[in-house]
Design a protein around this motif. Structure first.
Motif, PDB file in Angstrom:
ATOM      1  N   SER A 135       0.840  -1.201   0.000  1.00  0.00           N
ATOM      2  CA  SER A 135       0.000   0.000   0.000  1.00  0.00           C
ATOM      3  C   SER A 135       0.877   1.255   0.000  1.00  0.00           C
ATOM      4  CB  SER A 135      -0.955  -0.018   1.197  1.00  0.00           C
ATOM      5  OG  SER A 135      -1.828  -1.135   1.122  1.00  0.00           O
ATOM      6  N   PRO A 137       2.141   4.786  -0.957  1.00  0.00           N
ATOM      7  CA  PRO A 137       1.538   6.019  -1.491  1.00  0.00           C
ATOM      8  C   PRO A 137       2.207   6.427  -2.803  1.00  0.00           C
ATOM      9  CG  PRO A 137       2.171   6.271   0.824  1.00  0.00           C
ATOM     10  CD  PRO A 137       2.788   4.996   0.347  1.00  0.00           C
ATOM     11  N   GLU A 138       1.416   6.985  -3.699  1.00  0.00           N
ATOM     12  CA  GLU A 138       1.956   7.367  -5.005  1.00  0.00           C
ATOM     13  C   GLU A 138       3.143   8.317  -4.882  1.00  0.00           C
ATOM     14  OE1 GLU A 138       0.375   9.752  -8.961  1.00  0.00           O
ATOM     15  OE2 GLU A 138      -1.071   8.554  -7.794  1.00  0.00           O
ATOM     16  N   GLN A 139       3.093   9.236  -3.941  1.00  0.00           N
ATOM     17  CA  GLN A 139       4.170  10.219  -3.801  1.00  0.00           C
ATOM     18  C   GLN A 139       5.465   9.604  -3.287  1.00  0.00           C
ATOM     19  OE1 GLN A 139       1.295  10.204  -2.187  1.00  0.00           O
ATOM     20  NE2 GLN A 139       1.478  10.806  -0.029  1.00  0.00           N
ATOM     21  N   ALA A 222       1.757   2.324  -6.895  1.00  0.00           N
ATOM     22  CA  ALA A 222       0.767   2.576  -5.856  1.00  0.00           C
ATOM     23  C   ALA A 222      -0.438   1.660  -6.004  1.00  0.00           C
ATOM     24  CB  ALA A 222       0.333   4.044  -5.899  1.00  0.00           C
ATOM     25  N   GLU A 226      -1.385  -1.904  -3.551  1.00  0.00           N
ATOM     26  CA  GLU A 226      -2.491  -1.720  -2.615  1.00  0.00           C
ATOM     27  C   GLU A 226      -2.918  -3.068  -2.025  1.00  0.00           C
ATOM     28  OE1 GLU A 226      -6.863   0.503  -2.390  1.00  0.00           O
ATOM     29  OE2 GLU A 226      -5.710   0.506  -4.255  1.00  0.00           O
TER      30      GLU A 226
END
Length: 282
Positions: A135, A137-139, A222, A226
């Motif tokens: 999981s 985070p995209e950033q 991301a 997940e």
């Protein structure tokens, strides 16, 4: 930094490529990706060794992204033999291919026409995970990427359609996915734009920019992570642009003796010859 795999005196070694030479390491590239230190030893000329697939130890299947260039998605409309989606996917499409598909940057691509008559090329950018995560985070996604490679997701279109719309079988024949020529670490890659190209027998058939991707490298990681742990050493393909043989008119499929050149700017070039091979055990 560019990390390559070679065999010297019967032992597989990792190495750092610099110009026309390679500095051998005490560990393999697989080990380095998983955290082993980079300890340099002797230097040899690239001309005196044969580059292999940078990676040989896989945690699982190669993880892949489909339909990640909209021009490729659209060019295949009506050519999926009744398996067309009703609209563009809103999230990345994932599938896997067996790790025994992987070959080196100059190895022959196995070709067995008794198994399939529709062997197609797919130039792609591949990512290699360097840090475990779930999981993500995209950033923070790119913090988990060790580096990038060139790949060609050679596919058998008739097998791809023959098994309920699942792509695994038509993507997993042994010795059909060139990977390499080395693993370029993320800090040495210009992620703003990479040119993805494929030539067959000197004819340029695919030519696109990574800026055309529907879902970015970070979005892919991301979404894929997940609830699902990605581990150091996992290989993630990021999709192919338009120009594939199945979507052309007339169609263009690979045959014995074809020379396939796959290149990505900043990452290098693969050069593989399609070679008649008995994959059916006859």
């Amino acid at each position: 930094m560019r990390l390559a795999s070679v065999t010297v005196d019967g032992v597989r070694r990792g190495g750092v490529v610099d110009g026309g030479s390679i500095t051998l390491l005490t560990h393999t590239v697989d080990d380095v990706v998983r955290g082993a230190p980079i300890v340099r030893t002797e230097v040899v000329e690239l001309a005196d060794v044969r580059l292999e697939s940078p990676l040989h130890r896989f945690n699982r299947d190669v993880l892949c992204t489909g339909w990640n260039y909209w021009d490729h998605f659209e060019e295949s409309a009506g050519k999926r033999e009744g398996q067309d989606p009703t609209s563009r996917p809103l999230r990345p499409t994932f599938f896997t291919k067996g790790p025994d598909t992987v070959i080196g940057p100059f190895d022959p691509i196995a070709y067995d026409p008794s198994l399939s008559q529709k062997w197609d090329y797919e130039a792609e950018i591949a990512m290699v995970i360097g840090r475990d995560g779930r999981s993500i985070p995209e950033q923070k996604a790119l913090d988990h990427v060790f580096g990038f490679l060139v790949a060609n997701d050679v596919s058998q279109r008739d097998l791809q359609r023959a098994h309920g719309g699942q792509w695994l079988k038509g993507k997993s024949l042994d010795a059909t996915m060139p990977l390499g020529p080395w693993l370029t670490t993320t800090d040495s890659v210009d992620l703003s734009e990479m040119r993805v190209q494929c030539e067959v027998n000197g004819v340029l058939l695919q030519d696109a920019s990574s800026t055309q991707m529907a879902f970015s490298f970070a979005q892919i990681i991301a979404e894929l992570s997940e609830g699902m742990t990605l581990r150091a050493g996992d290989v993630v393909l990021t999709g192919t642009p338009s120009g594939v043989g199945n979507a052309r008119d007339p169609q263009v499929f690979l045959r014995d003796g074809d020379v396939v050149v796959t290149r990505v700017s900043g990452l290098g070039e693969l050069r593989n010859t399609v070679t008649l091979t008995d994959l059916g055990g006859r």
